[in-house]
Scaffold this motif. Structure first.
Motif, PDB file in Angstrom:
ATOM      1  N   GLN A  51       0.819  -1.217   0.000  1.00 58.50           N
ATOM      2  CA  GLN A  51       0.000   0.000   0.000  1.00 58.50           C
ATOM      3  C   GLN A  51       0.855   1.271   0.000  1.00 58.50           C
ATOM      4  O   GLN A  51       0.454   2.281  -0.579  1.00 58.50           O
ATOM      5  N   ILE A  52       2.006   1.232   0.656  1.00 60.63           N
ATOM      6  CA  ILE A  52       2.819   2.459   0.729  1.00 60.63           C
ATOM      7  C   ILE A  52       3.888   2.526  -0.362  1.00 60.63           C
ATOM      8  O   ILE A  52       4.671   3.471  -0.380  1.00 60.63           O
ATOM      9  N   LEU A  53       3.918   1.575  -1.281  1.00 62.22           N
ATOM     10  CA  LEU A  53       4.932   1.607  -2.344  1.00 62.22           C
ATOM     11  C   LEU A  53       4.900   2.909  -3.167  1.00 62.22           C
ATOM     12  O   LEU A  53       5.962   3.458  -3.462  1.00 62.22           O
ATOM     13  N   PRO A  54       3.733   3.435  -3.557  1.00 62.43           N
ATOM     14  CA  PRO A  54       3.763   4.714  -4.310  1.00 62.43           C
ATOM     15  C   PRO A  54       4.379   5.858  -3.512  1.00 62.43           C
ATOM     16  O   PRO A  54       5.123   6.673  -4.068  1.00 62.43           O
ATOM     17  N   LEU A  55       4.084   5.928  -2.226  1.00 61.52           N
ATOM     18  CA  LEU A  55       4.689   6.977  -1.401  1.00 61.52           C
ATOM     19  C   LEU A  55       6.201   6.795  -1.322  1.00 61.52           C
ATOM     20  O   LEU A  55       6.961   7.760  -1.436  1.00 61.52           O
ATOM     21  N   TYR A  56       6.639   5.563  -1.148  1.00 56.32           N
ATOM     22  CA  TYR A  56       8.064   5.268  -1.108  1.00 56.32           C
ATOM     23  C   TYR A  56       8.730   5.668  -2.427  1.00 56.32           C
ATOM     24  O   TYR A  56       9.806   6.266  -2.439  1.00 56.32           O
ATOM     25  N   PHE A  63      14.381  12.416  -3.359  1.00 56.48           N
ATOM     26  CA  PHE A  63      15.771  12.400  -2.904  1.00 56.48           C
ATOM     27  C   PHE A  63      16.740  12.277  -4.072  1.00 56.48           C
ATOM     28  O   PHE A  63      17.795  12.929  -4.092  1.00 56.48           O
ATOM     29  N   TYR A  64      16.389  11.451  -5.036  1.00 59.39           N
ATOM     30  CA  TYR A  64      17.236  11.315  -6.225  1.00 59.39           C
ATOM     31  C   TYR A  64      17.349  12.663  -6.957  1.00 59.39           C
ATOM     32  O   TYR A  64      18.439  13.076  -7.353  1.00 59.39           O
ATOM     33  N   SER A  65      16.215  13.347  -7.112  1.00 60.69           N
ATOM     34  CA  SER A  65      16.220  14.646  -7.798  1.00 60.69           C
ATOM     35  C   SER A  65      17.080  15.659  -7.056  1.00 60.69           C
ATOM     36  O   SER A  65      17.847  16.409  -7.670  1.00 60.69           O
ATOM     37  N   LEU A  66      16.958  15.697  -5.730  1.00 57.74           N
ATOM     38  CA  LEU A  66      17.781  16.613  -4.940  1.00 57.74           C
ATOM     39  C   LEU A  66      19.264  16.286  -5.073  1.00 57.74           C
ATOM     40  O   LEU A  66      20.100  17.194  -5.174  1.00 57.74           O
ATOM     41  N   ALA A  67      19.593  14.996  -5.089  1.00 58.26           N
ATOM     42  CA  ALA A  67      20.993  14.604  -5.240  1.00 58.26           C
ATOM     43  C   ALA A  67      21.530  15.019  -6.602  1.00 58.26           C
ATOM     44  O   ALA A  67      22.650  15.528  -6.710  1.00 58.26           O
ATOM     45  N   VAL A  68      20.741  14.832  -7.654  1.00 58.93           N
ATOM     46  CA  VAL A  68      21.182  15.221  -9.000  1.00 58.93           C
ATOM     47  C   VAL A  68      21.365  16.726  -9.090  1.00 58.93           C
ATOM     48  O   VAL A  68      22.365  17.215  -9.627  1.00 58.93           O
ATOM     49  N   ILE A  69      20.408  17.480  -8.549  1.00 56.24           N
ATOM     50  CA  ILE A  69      20.509  18.948  -8.583  1.00 56.24           C
ATOM     51  C   ILE A  69      21.734  19.406  -7.798  1.00 56.24           C
ATOM     52  O   ILE A  69      22.495  20.273  -8.250  1.00 56.24           O
ATOM     53  N   GLY A  70      21.940  18.845  -6.619  1.00 51.44           N
ATOM     54  CA  GLY A  70      23.117  19.207  -5.823  1.00 51.44           C
ATOM     55  C   GLY A  70      24.414  18.900  -6.544  1.00 51.44           C
ATOM     56  O   GLY A  70      25.344  19.707  -6.542  1.00 51.44           O
ATOM     57  N   TYR A  71      24.483  17.743  -7.178  1.00 54.57           N
ATOM     58  CA  TYR A  71      25.687  17.375  -7.924  1.00 54.57           C
ATOM     59  C   TYR A  71      25.915  18.332  -9.089  1.00 54.57           C
ATOM     60  O   TYR A  71      27.038  18.780  -9.329  1.00 54.57           O
ATOM     61  N   ARG A  72      24.852  18.643  -9.820  1.00 58.18           N
ATOM     62  CA  ARG A  72      24.990  19.536 -10.980  1.00 58.18           C
ATOM     63  C   ARG A  72      25.401  20.941 -10.557  1.00 58.18           C
ATOM     64  O   ARG A  72      26.185  21.593 -11.236  1.00 58.18           O
TER      65      ARG A  72
END
Length: 148
Positions: A51-56, A63-72
Motif C-alpha cells: 500500500q505504501i509503495l507509491p509513497l516510497y 531524494f534522487y532529484s535533490l541529489a542530481v541537482i546538488g551534484y549539478r
C-alpha cells in the motif's frame, strides 16, 4: 551548450515523443502491477508495504532529484570569458543609466575598513583602520530615482 534548447528538427521531435511514450507506457505498467499486487491476498505486513509503495517511490524520486541537482550545482562549469563580458555589460549599463539620470554618479566616499590587504597577509598593524575611496557599486550604494 550549457543551456538546453528545444528540439529543432522533426527527427529530434520524434525522438522526444518516443521517450515520452516509453515513460508513459512504463508508468501504466507499474501502476497496473501495483493494482494487481493490491488485489492479491498477502499477509498483513506485506499488504501494508504494498500500500505504501507509491509513497516510497515518490520520496525516493524526490531524494534522487535533490541529489542530481546538488551534484549539478557543485560541478557547474565556470566561464571566465562570460563573467568578464557580463562585468563589462554591467559597467556599460551603469554608465548609460548615470548619463540618463536614473543613477546618481559615484562620488569619492571615504570608507573605513578594519584591515587592508597587507594585514590580511600578516603584515602591518592589526586592528588599525585605513581609509580608501569607493570606486564601484561594491563599495558604495547607488540611489535610484524612479519616475512613473
Amino acid at each position: 551548450e550549457l543551456v538546453p534548447t528545444l528540439p529543432r528538427t522533426g527527427q529530434e521531435q520524434a525522438l522526444v515523443m518516443k521517450n515520452i511514450t516509453k515513460l508513459a507506457i512504463s508508468f501504466v505498467v507499474v501502476a497496473l502491477l501495483w493494482l494487481l499486487a493490491l488485489r492479491t491476498k498477502w499477509s498483513p505486513a506485506v499488504e501494508w508495504v504494498v500500500q505504501i509503495l507509491p509513497l516510497y517511490a515518490l520520496v525516493s524520486f524526490g531524494f534522487y532529484s535533490l541529489a542530481v541537482i546538488g551534484y549539478r550545482v557543485a560541478t557547474f562549469p565556470t566561464c571566465p570569458e562570460a563573467s568578464e563580458e557580463l562585468q563589462k555589460e554591467i559597467l556599460e549599463a551603469k554608465a548609460d543609466l548615470t548619463a540618463k539620470g536614473v543613477l546618481e554618479p559615484i562620488e569619492k566616499v571615504e570608507v573605513e575598513t578594519p584591515l587592508d590587504a597587507r594585514q590580511e597577509q600578516g603584515q602591518g598593524e592589526p586592528n588599525s583602520a585605513r581609509k580608501r575611496y569607493a570606486t564601484d557599486a561594491r563599495d558604495a550604494s547607488f540611489k535610484v530615482e524612479a519616475t512613473f
